[in-house]
Design a protein around this motif. Structure first.
Motif, PDB file in Angstrom:
ATOM      1  N   GLU A  32     -15.598 -22.688 -13.506  1.00 34.96           N
ATOM      2  CA  GLU A  32     -14.654 -21.628 -13.848  1.00 34.96           C
ATOM      3  C   GLU A  32     -15.324 -20.270 -14.081  1.00 34.96           C
ATOM      4  OE1 GLU A  32     -15.572 -23.875 -17.755  1.00 34.96           O
ATOM      5  OE2 GLU A  32     -15.246 -24.366 -15.638  1.00 34.96           O
ATOM      6  N   HIS A  33     -16.645 -20.288 -14.300  1.00 32.19           N
ATOM      7  CA  HIS A  33     -17.372 -19.035 -14.521  1.00 32.19           C
ATOM      8  C   HIS A  33     -17.771 -18.333 -13.226  1.00 32.19           C
ATOM      9  CE1 HIS A  33     -17.745 -19.803 -18.767  1.00 32.19           C
ATOM     10  NE2 HIS A  33     -18.406 -20.925 -18.578  1.00 32.19           N
ATOM     11  N   PHE A  34     -17.714 -19.041 -12.101  1.00 33.12           N
ATOM     12  CA  PHE A  34     -18.427 -18.575 -10.913  1.00 33.12           C
ATOM     13  C   PHE A  34     -17.539 -18.383  -9.691  1.00 33.12           C
ATOM     14  CE2 PHE A  34     -21.298 -21.333 -13.443  1.00 33.12           C
ATOM     15  CZ  PHE A  34     -22.107 -20.323 -13.943  1.00 33.12           C
ATOM     16  N   LEU A  35     -17.910 -17.381  -8.889  1.00 32.55           N
ATOM     17  CA  LEU A  35     -17.256 -17.130  -7.608  1.00 32.55           C
ATOM     18  C   LEU A  35     -17.849 -17.999  -6.505  1.00 32.55           C
ATOM     19  CD1 LEU A  35     -17.214 -13.265  -7.972  1.00 32.55           C
ATOM     20  CD2 LEU A  35     -15.169 -14.689  -7.804  1.00 32.55           C
ATOM     21  N   ALA A  36     -19.153 -18.245  -6.583  1.00 28.05           N
ATOM     22  CA  ALA A  36     -19.851 -19.061  -5.587  1.00 28.05           C
ATOM     23  C   ALA A  36     -21.230 -19.391  -6.127  1.00 28.05           C
ATOM     24  CB  ALA A  36     -19.968 -18.328  -4.258  1.00 28.05           C
ATOM     25  N   TYR A  37     -21.804 -20.449  -5.567  1.00 26.77           N
ATOM     26  CA  TYR A  37     -23.191 -20.821  -5.877  1.00 26.77           C
ATOM     27  C   TYR A  37     -24.045 -20.634  -4.634  1.00 26.77           C
ATOM     28  CZ  TYR A  37     -27.376 -23.587  -6.451  1.00 26.77           C
ATOM     29  OH  TYR A  37     -28.687 -23.977  -6.472  1.00 26.77           O
ATOM     30  N   ILE A  38     -25.187 -19.956  -4.801  1.00 31.17           N
ATOM     31  CA  ILE A  38     -26.151 -19.759  -3.711  1.00 31.17           C
ATOM     32  C   ILE A  38     -27.458 -20.446  -4.102  1.00 31.17           C
ATOM     33  CG2 ILE A  38     -27.353 -18.078  -2.267  1.00 31.17           C
ATOM     34  CD1 ILE A  38     -24.806 -16.496  -4.329  1.00 31.17           C
ATOM     35  N   GLY A  39     -27.851 -21.462  -3.343  1.00 32.30           N
ATOM     36  CA  GLY A  39     -29.106 -22.161  -3.601  1.00 32.30           C
ATOM     37  C   GLY A  39     -30.164 -21.729  -2.602  1.00 32.30           C
ATOM     38  N   VAL A  40     -31.255 -21.155  -3.094  1.00 27.82           N
ATOM     39  CA  VAL A  40     -32.344 -20.684  -2.236  1.00 27.82           C
ATOM     40  C   VAL A  40     -33.584 -21.535  -2.539  1.00 27.82           C
ATOM     41  CG1 VAL A  40     -33.711 -18.696  -1.506  1.00 27.82           C
ATOM     42  CG2 VAL A  40     -31.399 -18.343  -2.412  1.00 27.82           C
ATOM     43  N   GLY A  41     -34.193 -22.098  -1.482  1.00 28.74           N
ATOM     44  CA  GLY A  41     -35.273 -23.051  -1.748  1.00 28.74           C
ATOM     45  C   GLY A  41     -34.721 -24.209  -2.571  1.00 28.74           C
ATOM     46  N   GLN A  42     -33.567 -24.712  -2.135  1.00 30.61           N
ATOM     47  CA  GLN A  42     -32.792 -25.677  -2.910  1.00 30.61           C
ATOM     48  C   GLN A  42     -33.576 -26.966  -3.164  1.00 30.61           C
ATOM     49  OE1 GLN A  42     -29.559 -25.524  -4.325  1.00 30.61           O
ATOM     50  NE2 GLN A  42     -30.191 -27.481  -5.214  1.00 30.61           N
ATOM     51  N   LEU A  43     -33.604 -27.366  -4.412  1.00 28.59           N
ATOM     52  CA  LEU A  43     -34.238 -28.616  -4.807  1.00 28.59           C
ATOM     53  C   LEU A  43     -33.339 -29.792  -4.454  1.00 28.59           C
ATOM     54  CD1 LEU A  43     -36.796 -29.522  -6.561  1.00 28.59           C
ATOM     55  CD2 LEU A  43     -35.134 -29.847  -8.391  1.00 28.59           C
ATOM     56  N   GLY A  44     -33.930 -30.835  -3.934  1.00 30.11           N
ATOM     57  CA  GLY A  44     -33.211 -32.073  -3.696  1.00 30.11           C
ATOM     58  C   GLY A  44     -33.794 -33.143  -4.609  1.00 30.11           C
ATOM     59  N   ARG A  45     -34.527 -34.085  -4.017  1.00 28.77           N
ATOM     60  CA  ARG A  45     -35.302 -35.058  -4.795  1.00 28.77           C
ATOM     61  C   ARG A  45     -36.743 -34.566  -4.787  1.00 28.77           C
ATOM     62  NH1 ARG A  45     -33.890 -40.329  -1.370  1.00 28.77           N
ATOM     63  NH2 ARG A  45     -34.538 -38.807   0.207  1.00 28.77           N
ATOM     64  N   HIS A  46     -37.308 -34.331  -5.948  1.00 26.80           N
ATOM     65  CA  HIS A  46     -38.615 -33.680  -5.978  1.00 26.80           C
ATOM     66  C   HIS A  46     -39.750 -34.620  -5.576  1.00 26.80           C
ATOM     67  CE1 HIS A  46     -41.720 -30.832  -7.669  1.00 26.80           C
ATOM     68  NE2 HIS A  46     -40.925 -30.046  -6.996  1.00 26.80           N
ATOM     69  N   TYR A  47     -39.625 -35.887  -5.900  1.00 24.80           N
ATOM     70  CA  TYR A  47     -40.668 -36.827  -5.464  1.00 24.80           C
ATOM     71  C   TYR A  47     -40.714 -36.890  -3.940  1.00 24.80           C
ATOM     72  CZ  TYR A  47     -42.944 -41.200  -4.232  1.00 24.80           C
ATOM     73  OH  TYR A  47     -43.751 -42.136  -3.636  1.00 24.80           O
ATOM     74  N   GLU A  48     -39.566 -37.079  -3.311  1.00 27.44           N
ATOM     75  CA  GLU A  48     -39.517 -37.169  -1.854  1.00 27.44           C
ATOM     76  C   GLU A  48     -39.937 -35.861  -1.199  1.00 27.44           C
ATOM     77  OE1 GLU A  48     -37.380 -38.434  -3.915  1.00 27.44           O
ATOM     78  OE2 GLU A  48     -37.173 -40.554  -3.372  1.00 27.44           O
ATOM     79  N   SER A  49     -39.592 -34.750  -1.832  1.00 30.56           N
ATOM     80  CA  SER A  49     -40.007 -33.440  -1.332  1.00 30.56           C
ATOM     81  C   SER A  49     -41.528 -33.326  -1.321  1.00 30.56           C
ATOM     82  CB  SER A  49     -39.405 -32.326  -2.197  1.00 30.56           C
ATOM     83  OG  SER A  49     -39.874 -31.057  -1.793  1.00 30.56           O
ATOM     84  N   ASN A  50     -42.166 -33.795  -2.381  1.00 25.32           N
ATOM     85  CA  ASN A  50     -43.620 -33.726  -2.433  1.00 25.32           C
ATOM     86  C   ASN A  50     -44.279 -34.724  -1.492  1.00 25.32           C
ATOM     87  OD1 ASN A  50     -45.100 -31.897  -4.688  1.00 25.32           O
ATOM     88  ND2 ASN A  50     -42.984 -32.292  -5.250  1.00 25.32           N
ATOM     89  N   ARG A  51     -43.619 -35.810  -1.205  1.00 29.69           N
ATOM     90  CA  ARG A  51     -44.112 -36.706  -0.153  1.00 29.69           C
ATOM     91  C   ARG A  51     -44.104 -35.967   1.182  1.00 29.69           C
ATOM     92  NH1 ARG A  51     -47.332 -40.483   1.237  1.00 29.69           N
ATOM     93  NH2 ARG A  51     -46.631 -41.891  -0.418  1.00 29.69           N
ATOM     94  N   ASP A  52     -43.045 -35.201   1.452  1.00 27.99           N
ATOM     95  CA  ASP A  52     -42.995 -34.366   2.657  1.00 27.99           C
ATOM     96  C   ASP A  52     -44.136 -33.346   2.650  1.00 27.99           C
ATOM     97  OD1 ASP A  52     -40.680 -35.701   3.397  1.00 27.99           O
ATOM     98  OD2 ASP A  52     -39.337 -34.130   2.640  1.00 27.99           O
ATOM     99  N   THR A  53     -44.399 -32.787   1.483  1.00 26.36           N
ATOM    100  CA  THR A  53     -45.472 -31.785   1.348  1.00 26.36           C
ATOM    101  C   THR A  53     -46.823 -32.398   1.679  1.00 26.36           C
ATOM    102  OG1 THR A  53     -44.216 -30.664  -0.394  1.00 26.36           O
ATOM    103  CG2 THR A  53     -46.565 -30.139  -0.217  1.00 26.36           C
ATOM    104  N   TYR A  54     -47.083 -33.556   1.103  1.00 30.46           N
ATOM    105  CA  TYR A  54     -48.366 -34.221   1.340  1.00 30.46           C
ATOM    106  C   TYR A  54     -48.541 -34.519   2.834  1.00 30.46           C
ATOM    107  CZ  TYR A  54     -52.186 -37.574   1.028  1.00 30.46           C
ATOM    108  OH  TYR A  54     -53.378 -38.229   1.203  1.00 30.46           O
ATOM    109  N   ASP A  55     -47.501 -35.031   3.466  1.00 33.35           N
ATOM    110  CA  ASP A  55     -47.573 -35.340   4.903  1.00 33.35           C
ATOM    111  C   ASP A  55     -47.802 -34.070   5.721  1.00 33.35           C
ATOM    112  OD1 ASP A  55     -47.129 -37.980   4.275  1.00 33.35           O
ATOM    113  OD2 ASP A  55     -44.988 -37.953   4.819  1.00 33.35           O
ATOM    114  N   PHE A  56     -47.139 -32.986   5.327  1.00 33.78           N
ATOM    115  CA  PHE A  56     -47.319 -31.702   6.017  1.00 33.78           C
ATOM    116  C   PHE A  56     -48.767 -31.217   5.917  1.00 33.78           C
ATOM    117  CE2 PHE A  56     -47.637 -27.090   5.069  1.00 33.78           C
ATOM    118  CZ  PHE A  56     -47.396 -26.582   6.336  1.00 33.78           C
TER     119      PHE A  56
END
Length: 318
Positions: free
Chosen positions: A130-154
């Motif tokens: 009710e406070h907001f017109l819209a939400y903008i996610g930049v560099g949006q977090l998902g699952r951080h463990y899985e994200s860091n697994r992607d990072t390590y592989d990269f």
């Protein structure tokens, strides 16, 4: 006060959030513009200085509030801040929202979260839309463990592609486990290779030294403010690192009653593109859109500013 080179009104303001003083910068060229609250990443890393250094001109279209979260920068006070928790920071965020709505006499505002701030912002937008017109996610977090697994592989794949034998050996020597967030060796990998390989703060690289230089160069900070940012970076991660490591934003913010816009760099390996896309696909919202910034890593709002502003002005505000 005004900046010398632009017609931007800048104020540095403080409010009481549950017995603790929280600080923010508010900038605008027209205080009648819609209000946008920017929730920074880290945890504990205010981004006012590097956004200003990059010259992002969103204050031409919005009254932008750069809130600095409890435990860092303008909101650092070891004697009053208490235990740093995700829920406490979310509660502070709602206090900031209420202050902004009252100050600018606006029923609703825009909410933009970056990185760790996208976890905080997602929860806020999902919980009290009710406070907001819209939400903008930049560099949006998902699952951080899985994200860091992607990072390590990269990192490993990039070292192999570049035939960087020393880096490959170093990366292989560090085993990626569930306790990655506690591992000093893993953090050394990130520090040494993530920006170097173009998957960190910016595709072109952005060192810790550059970040410190931006903070020092920001004339609206006092020396005490600058020192408190440095304290806050370490203290906030120590307090919130485990929470971040175990986070799944899709569980904490599964549905929204407002439009959602996800802006993500294709080369982002601080919060991986794959995990941001999973977040986007799983959440429920009356309308949602994901934008891929093909020349960006973790900071598309400063790396591809023209495209970012088009998204905000043409699609978000419309």
């Amino acid at each position: 006060m005004k900046t010398a080179d632009q017609n931007v009104h800048v104020t540095k303001e403080y409010i009481d959030t549950d017995g603790h003083i929280s600080g923010m910068f508010i900038e605008s060229t027209d205080l009648n513009n819609p209000v946008l609250l920017f929730v920074h990443g880290g945890p504990g890393f205010p981004q006012y200085a590097n956004v200003k250094q990059a010259g992002l001109a969103w204050a031409d279209h919005f009254t932008v509030c750069y809130w600095e979260q409890r435990g860092t920068g303008l909101s650092y006070n070891a004697s009053t801040q208490g235990e740093l928790t995700l829920e406490r920071i979310v509660a502070d965020g709602f206090e900031i929202v209420r202050y902004l709505k009252k100050k600018f006499n606006q029923d609703k505002i825009y909410l933009c979260g970056h990185s760790w701030g996208s976890l905080v912002g997602s929860i806020m937008a999902s919980r009290q839309p009710e406070h907001f017109l819209a939400y903008i996610g930049v560099g949006q977090l998902g699952r951080h463990y899985e994200s860091n697994r992607d990072t390590y592989d990269f990192l490993l794949e990039t070292a192999i592609e570049r035939e960087d034998k020393i880096a490959e050996k170093h990366i292989r020597s560090v085993k990626f486990t569930k306790d990655y967030y506690k591992s000093q060796e893993y953090r050394k990998l990130l520090s040494r290779y993530l920006n170097k390989y173009g998957g960190g703060t910016k595709r072109e690289g952005y060192s810790s030294l550059e970040g410190v230089k931006d903070i020092i160069a920001c004339k609206h900070y006092t020396w005490n403010d600058r020192l408190n940012i440095l304290k806050g970076i370490f203290g906030s991660y120590d307090a919130l690192g485990e929470t971040l490591a175990n986070a799944d934003a899709t569980e904490k913010a599964p549905s929204f009653d407002i439009p959602v816009f996800i802006v993500h760099g294709l080369y982002d390996y601080q919060t991986s593109y794959k995990e941001a896309k999973r977040f986007y696909e799983r959440i429920e919202a009356p309308s949602k859109q994901m934008y891929t910034f093909e020349h960006s890593a973790h900071s598309p709002f400063v790396e591809e500013q023209e495209k970012f502003m088009e998204v905000l002005v043409e699609d978000v505000v419309g």
